[in-house]
Design a protein around this motif. Structure first.
Motif, PDB file in Angstrom:
ATOM      1  N   ILE A  97      79.753  64.734  68.268  1.00 42.98           N
ATOM      2  CA  ILE A  97      78.981  63.614  67.614  1.00 42.98           C
ATOM      3  C   ILE A  97      78.660  62.685  68.759  1.00 42.98           C
ATOM      4  CG2 ILE A  97      78.630  61.825  65.999  1.00 42.98           C
ATOM      5  CD1 ILE A  97      78.762  64.918  65.013  1.00 42.98           C
ATOM      6  N   THR A  98      77.411  62.512  68.911  1.00 48.02           N
ATOM      7  CA  THR A  98      76.870  61.606  70.237  1.00 48.02           C
ATOM      8  C   THR A  98      76.221  60.444  69.692  1.00 48.02           C
ATOM      9  OG1 THR A  98      74.838  62.888  70.129  1.00 48.02           O
ATOM     10  CG2 THR A  98      76.665  63.695  71.730  1.00 48.02           C
ATOM     11  N   ILE A  99      76.521  59.247  70.280  1.00 50.47           N
ATOM     12  CA  ILE A  99      75.685  57.977  70.107  1.00 50.47           C
ATOM     13  C   ILE A  99      75.048  57.525  71.458  1.00 50.47           C
ATOM     14  CG2 ILE A  99      76.354  55.575  69.525  1.00 50.47           C
ATOM     15  CD1 ILE A  99      78.825  56.576  68.013  1.00 50.47           C
ATOM     16  N   SER A 100      73.975  57.020  71.319  1.00 49.71           N
ATOM     17  CA  SER A 100      73.429  56.340  72.601  1.00 49.71           C
ATOM     18  C   SER A 100      73.368  54.838  72.028  1.00 49.71           C
ATOM     19  CB  SER A 100      71.837  56.952  72.512  1.00 49.71           C
ATOM     20  OG  SER A 100      71.985  58.082  73.366  1.00 49.71           O
ATOM     21  N   SER A 112      63.624  59.283  76.088  1.00 47.63           N
ATOM     22  CA  SER A 112      63.815  60.795  75.624  1.00 47.63           C
ATOM     23  C   SER A 112      65.472  61.086  75.708  1.00 47.63           C
ATOM     24  CB  SER A 112      63.241  61.550  76.549  1.00 47.63           C
ATOM     25  OG  SER A 112      61.559  61.341  76.657  1.00 47.63           O
ATOM     26  N   LEU A 113      66.160  60.668  76.680  1.00 46.39           N
ATOM     27  CA  LEU A 113      67.515  60.910  76.543  1.00 46.39           C
ATOM     28  C   LEU A 113      68.393  60.409  75.424  1.00 46.39           C
ATOM     29  CD1 LEU A 113      69.937  62.060  77.923  1.00 46.39           C
ATOM     30  CD2 LEU A 113      69.962  59.866  79.472  1.00 46.39           C
ATOM     31  N   ALA A 114      67.985  58.898  75.101  1.00 46.43           N
ATOM     32  CA  ALA A 114      68.507  58.183  73.963  1.00 46.43           C
ATOM     33  C   ALA A 114      68.249  58.974  72.773  1.00 46.43           C
ATOM     34  CB  ALA A 114      68.046  56.994  74.053  1.00 46.43           C
ATOM     35  N   LEU A 115      66.952  59.420  72.369  1.00 43.46           N
ATOM     36  CA  LEU A 115      66.593  60.093  71.210  1.00 43.46           C
ATOM     37  C   LEU A 115      67.285  61.430  71.092  1.00 43.46           C
ATOM     38  CD1 LEU A 115      63.087  59.031  70.673  1.00 43.46           C
ATOM     39  CD2 LEU A 115      64.991  57.831  70.119  1.00 43.46           C
ATOM     40  N   ALA A 116      67.957  61.948  72.200  1.00 44.47           N
ATOM     41  CA  ALA A 116      68.616  63.246  72.050  1.00 44.47           C
ATOM     42  C   ALA A 116      69.981  63.240  71.266  1.00 44.47           C
ATOM     43  CB  ALA A 116      68.699  63.894  73.508  1.00 44.47           C
ATOM     44  N   SER A 117      70.413  62.110  70.990  1.00 45.58           N
ATOM     45  CA  SER A 117      71.742  61.947  70.535  1.00 45.58           C
ATOM     46  C   SER A 117      71.613  61.809  68.981  1.00 45.58           C
ATOM     47  CB  SER A 117      72.221  60.543  71.015  1.00 45.58           C
ATOM     48  OG  SER A 117      71.519  59.475  70.430  1.00 45.58           O
ATOM     49  N   ASP A 118      72.765  61.888  68.316  1.00 44.04           N
ATOM     50  CA  ASP A 118      72.949  61.854  66.898  1.00 44.04           C
ATOM     51  C   ASP A 118      72.588  60.604  66.195  1.00 44.04           C
ATOM     52  OD1 ASP A 118      73.606  64.707  66.815  1.00 44.04           O
ATOM     53  OD2 ASP A 118      75.481  64.220  67.551  1.00 44.04           O
ATOM     54  N   TYR A 119      73.247  59.438  67.023  1.00 38.37           N
ATOM     55  CA  TYR A 119      72.816  58.214  66.360  1.00 38.37           C
ATOM     56  C   TYR A 119      72.318  57.499  67.456  1.00 38.37           C
ATOM     57  CZ  TYR A 119      75.977  59.142  62.609  1.00 38.37           C
ATOM     58  OH  TYR A 119      76.712  59.656  61.567  1.00 38.37           O
ATOM     59  N   VAL A 120      71.575  56.454  67.198  1.00 44.26           N
ATOM     60  CA  VAL A 120      70.951  55.565  68.136  1.00 44.26           C
ATOM     61  C   VAL A 120      71.086  54.333  67.803  1.00 44.26           C
ATOM     62  CG1 VAL A 120      68.875  54.688  69.518  1.00 44.26           C
ATOM     63  CG2 VAL A 120      68.959  57.239  68.950  1.00 44.26           C
ATOM     64  N   ILE A 121      72.027  53.211  68.551  1.00 43.66           N
ATOM     65  CA  ILE A 121      72.279  51.969  68.249  1.00 43.66           C
ATOM     66  C   ILE A 121      72.002  51.156  69.412  1.00 43.66           C
ATOM     67  CG2 ILE A 121      74.242  50.534  67.819  1.00 43.66           C
ATOM     68  CD1 ILE A 121      76.132  52.668  67.156  1.00 43.66           C
ATOM     69  N   ALA A 122      71.120  50.063  68.872  1.00 39.05           N
ATOM     70  CA  ALA A 122      70.348  49.193  69.915  1.00 39.05           C
ATOM     71  C   ALA A 122      70.556  47.748  69.735  1.00 39.05           C
ATOM     72  CB  ALA A 122      68.997  49.594  69.873  1.00 39.05           C
ATOM     73  N   LEU A 176      63.085  54.861  65.045  1.00 39.70           N
ATOM     74  CA  LEU A 176      63.457  55.293  66.340  1.00 39.70           C
ATOM     75  C   LEU A 176      64.968  55.029  66.583  1.00 39.70           C
ATOM     76  CD1 LEU A 176      60.454  54.229  68.881  1.00 39.70           C
ATOM     77  CD2 LEU A 176      61.309  56.461  68.218  1.00 39.70           C
ATOM     78  N   VAL A 177      65.437  54.137  65.839  1.00 37.23           N
ATOM     79  CA  VAL A 177      66.922  53.678  66.142  1.00 37.23           C
ATOM     80  C   VAL A 177      67.501  53.683  64.754  1.00 37.23           C
ATOM     81  CG1 VAL A 177      66.381  52.500  68.432  1.00 37.23           C
ATOM     82  CG2 VAL A 177      66.893  51.211  66.127  1.00 37.23           C
ATOM     83  N   GLN A 191      83.022  50.377  65.986  1.00 39.88           N
ATOM     84  CA  GLN A 191      83.254  50.564  64.577  1.00 39.88           C
ATOM     85  C   GLN A 191      82.508  51.937  64.138  1.00 39.88           C
ATOM     86  OE1 GLN A 191      80.715  47.066  63.021  1.00 39.88           O
ATOM     87  NE2 GLN A 191      82.419  45.558  63.153  1.00 39.88           N
ATOM     88  N   TYR A 192      81.456  52.290  64.924  1.00 36.77           N
ATOM     89  CA  TYR A 192      81.037  53.710  64.620  1.00 36.77           C
ATOM     90  C   TYR A 192      82.049  54.662  65.221  1.00 36.77           C
ATOM     91  CZ  TYR A 192      75.969  53.374  63.271  1.00 36.77           C
ATOM     92  OH  TYR A 192      74.955  52.997  62.444  1.00 36.77           O
ATOM     93  N   THR A 193      82.391  54.459  66.460  1.00 36.85           N
ATOM     94  CA  THR A 193      83.508  55.625  66.944  1.00 36.85           C
ATOM     95  C   THR A 193      84.651  55.519  65.942  1.00 36.85           C
ATOM     96  OG1 THR A 193      84.108  54.106  68.170  1.00 36.85           O
ATOM     97  CG2 THR A 193      82.564  55.493  69.098  1.00 36.85           C
TER      98      THR A 193
END
Length: 257
Positions: A97-100, A112-122, A176-177, A191-193
């Protein structure tokens, strides 16, 4: 192995850090090669959660413009695009499970790289843009694929064509996020991890694998189309004008040529 990409593994979590802070973690050949190697290591590791972030004030400003200017050799272009394809497909298909975690500027190839993950947190004030259009190019790194998945085809086209910089709140509304953070990004990521490492990760990863296996042929086809399209755009007058305007720190004058 260079230190342009750092890897730390602890408590079932692998943290990958893009580490060219003085260059806003822009992706040159060295960083791409290092990232590809780190992703191979993570793929074979026992960690089930992966966090991708950037050192300093940015996640990644995208491809390194200086690298593009230093060589016009088609072989160099092919090598870079091949590395991008390897990095993106490996990251997208990681059986983890991937998080950017977007800690600042996230643009172009970086997005592009960030959006390849399962979760995007900004972070709320993160600056996010699919801004290839500013130098007369098209998205690469699967940008067309991931933007379509996130916002739909029509909105993806408009955002790619406009290349506007948006911030966290607007990115969240667009989809997007997945989460924005007002305070410390690391705290929210932890917290996510923590939640993930106490979840039935095998079942979650199996669901991810089903979707990834279904979609990988389309992603690979888009990456190939982006490579061909990018080569064509690099030979255009608009691209040359866009790069010169970037160097001159002025607005480009495009002519559709």
């Amino acid at each position: 192995m260079t230190d342009t990409v750092l890897l730390n593994e602890e408590n079932n979590i692998a943290t990958i850090t893009l580490n060219r802070p003085d260059q806003l973690n822009s992706m040159n050949l060295e960083l791409l090669e290092s990232l590809a190697e780190r992703l191979k290591e993570v793929k074979e590791s026992s960690s089930q959660v992966v966090v991708l972030t950037g050192a300093g004030k940015a996640f990644s400003a995208g491809g390194d413009v200086k690298m593009m200017l230093q060589s016009s050799d088609p072989k160099d272009f092919e090598k870079v695009m091949s590395l991008i394809k390897e990095v993106i497909t490996t990251f997208y298909q990681l059986p983890k499970i991937t998080i950017s975690a977007l800690n600042g500027a996230t643009a172009g190839l970086g997005l592009s790289l960030a959006l390849a993950s399962d979760y995007v947190i900004a972070q709320q004030d993160a600056k996010i843009a699919m801004n290839f259009i500013g130098i007369g190019l098209i998205p690469d790194g699967g940008g067309h694929f991931f933007m379509e998945q996130r916002v739909g085809t029509v909105k993806a086209k408009h955002m790619i064509w406009e290349g506007q910089m948006i911030q966290g709140e607007q990115a969240l509304k667009l989809g997007l996020v997945d989460h924005i953070v007002e305070g410390e990004l690391d705290k929210t990521v932890n917290q996510y991890t923590s939640k993930l490492t106490n979840s039935p990760l095998l079942a979650m990863i199996e669901t991810k694998n089903i979707y990834a296996n279904q979609n990988i042929s389309k992603l690979e086809a888009i990456l190939e189309a982006e490579t061909k399209g990018q080569l064509k755009m690099r030979q255009s007058k608009d691209h040359q004008e866009g790069v010169q305007a970037f160097l001159d720190k002025r607005n480009p004058v495009f002519k559709g040529e």
